[in-house]
Design an enzyme around this catalytic site. Sequence first.
Site, PDB file in Angstrom:
ATOM      1  N   ALA A   1      -4.570   7.558  -4.498  1.00 37.16           N
ATOM      2  CA  ALA A   1      -3.201   7.159  -4.815  1.00 37.16           C
ATOM      3  C   ALA A   1      -3.191   5.656  -5.055  1.00 37.16           C
ATOM      4  CB  ALA A   1      -2.280   7.529  -3.659  1.00 37.16           C
TER       5      ALA A   1
ATOM      6  N   SER B   1       0.845  -1.189   0.000  1.00 33.76           N
ATOM      7  CA  SER B   1       0.000   0.000   0.000  1.00 33.76           C
ATOM      8  C   SER B   1       0.887   1.248   0.000  1.00 33.76           C
ATOM      9  CB  SER B   1      -0.934  -0.025   1.211  1.00 33.76           C
ATOM     10  OG  SER B   1      -1.912   0.985   1.107  1.00 33.76           O
ATOM     11  N   ASN B   2       0.325   2.399   0.281  1.00 35.16           N
ATOM     12  CA  ASN B   2       1.126   3.625   0.364  1.00 35.16           C
ATOM     13  C   ASN B   2       0.593   4.507   1.481  1.00 35.16           C
ATOM     14  OD1 ASN B   2      -0.943   5.501  -0.758  1.00 35.16           O
ATOM     15  ND2 ASN B   2      -0.716   4.147  -2.529  1.00 35.16           N
ATOM     16  N   ARG B   3       1.206   5.673   1.662  1.00 34.57           N
ATOM     17  CA  ARG B   3       0.925   6.492   2.836  1.00 34.57           C
ATOM     18  C   ARG B   3      -0.197   7.496   2.631  1.00 34.57           C
ATOM     19  NH1 ARG B   3       6.303   6.780   5.838  1.00 34.57           N
ATOM     20  NH2 ARG B   3       5.590   8.773   6.637  1.00 34.57           N
TER      21      ARG B   3
END
Length: 397
Positions: A273, A206-208
Amino acid sequence: MWAGRHVVLGVSGGIACYKSCILARRLVDAGARVDAVLTESAAEFVRPLTFEALTGRPVVSSLWEPGGALSHVRLGHEADIIIVAPATAQLIARVAQGLADDVLTALLLARTAPLLLAPSMNDEMFAHPATRTNLDTLSRRGVALVGPETGALAEGPSDRPGRMSEPETILAHAARLVRGGGLAGKRVVVTAGPTREPIDPVRVVSNRSSGKMGYRVAEAAWERGGEVVLISGPTALAAPVGVTLRLIDSTRELEAAVRAELPTADVLVMAAAPADYRPSSPSASKRSRMEGALAIPMEPTEDILGSTRDQRKKGSVMVGFALETGDALAKGLAKLERKDLDLIVVNDALEPGAGFEKDTNRVAMLGRDGTRKILPLQSKRAVAEAILDVVEQSFGR
Ligand code: CTP
């Protein structure tokens, strides 16, 4: 948007009066000038002094105090909006009949300002045909209503409506009434947050992304009168008032949701995102720890803006984001073209105060028509408003 606005906060006598104090506080914090007008029974629940302290202005609670007789006419004309919270069954009945037997009902009969009522009462009282008829009458006369909601009442839990909406909900409805509907009649689809791509049943790539930017856009678009669908990856944020929330997890799910919404969307704001890669063959069972390094084969995900391009409604406005680390403007311009967008909002994750997880952002907005706006560091909500100003302009509003 509340800065400099004048709000009359009418309060009738019910236990939800305590929430009106919070509402008064929120309005004042947001910059509004608030005049509280209390019925006699409201003043039994919460002393006028409380509202005076919260609003910094004298409270009107009687026709017979100095200035009282005239203030009901003046306030009902001058205000940008009148909010009555709580609106009890008794108050609603009096307003529906056009009674003017105290300062609040007299003000409501003489008003020219828009009116928002937040009903609050026992669930049986709300379900009673008399109350239903009164509320129908008021709706037909153009009075706006928020709530009531289902939840705990003073007398205990209930599974039927009666409980007054929360101050934040009332505030959002009031804002939508006051703001003039620049996006009225427009269907606005916003994506927000990260996606998650499974490695195995318990682990993800995943991402932030926190989702904050997209959530603020959805909130502001609804307040501007839009019909808003928010497609969101996993975040810790509460659903914005009025917005239809569709939750997704993977980039594939996000793509399917965007594809389904696009043919009827007048605006797409692609603030999500999405992961650019996903593990090519996620394991069906939990991978165990092993000696040595681990390499997970990855494959590219769909480029959603690209793969759904043929679904776009004619005349719709497409807004994308570009989060870069260095050389942001040049990379943003290239993406604007590559993704066939009307507007791209570019920011540099390495700049202080900008990027993921923050409440502020410093962005540049690059338009298809060559316009370029560099905005100062400001709240994500203010950035959302700036984006929607451009969207409204492109509809000629
Ligand atoms: N986006 C998309 N589909 C993806 C990845 C991103 O539609 N799989 C959208 C984002 O929501 C954003 C815009 O494309 O509005 C730009 O996202 P960004 O991650 O900056 O662009 P990428 O195409 O992933 O390019 P790169 O990673 O090379 O910077």
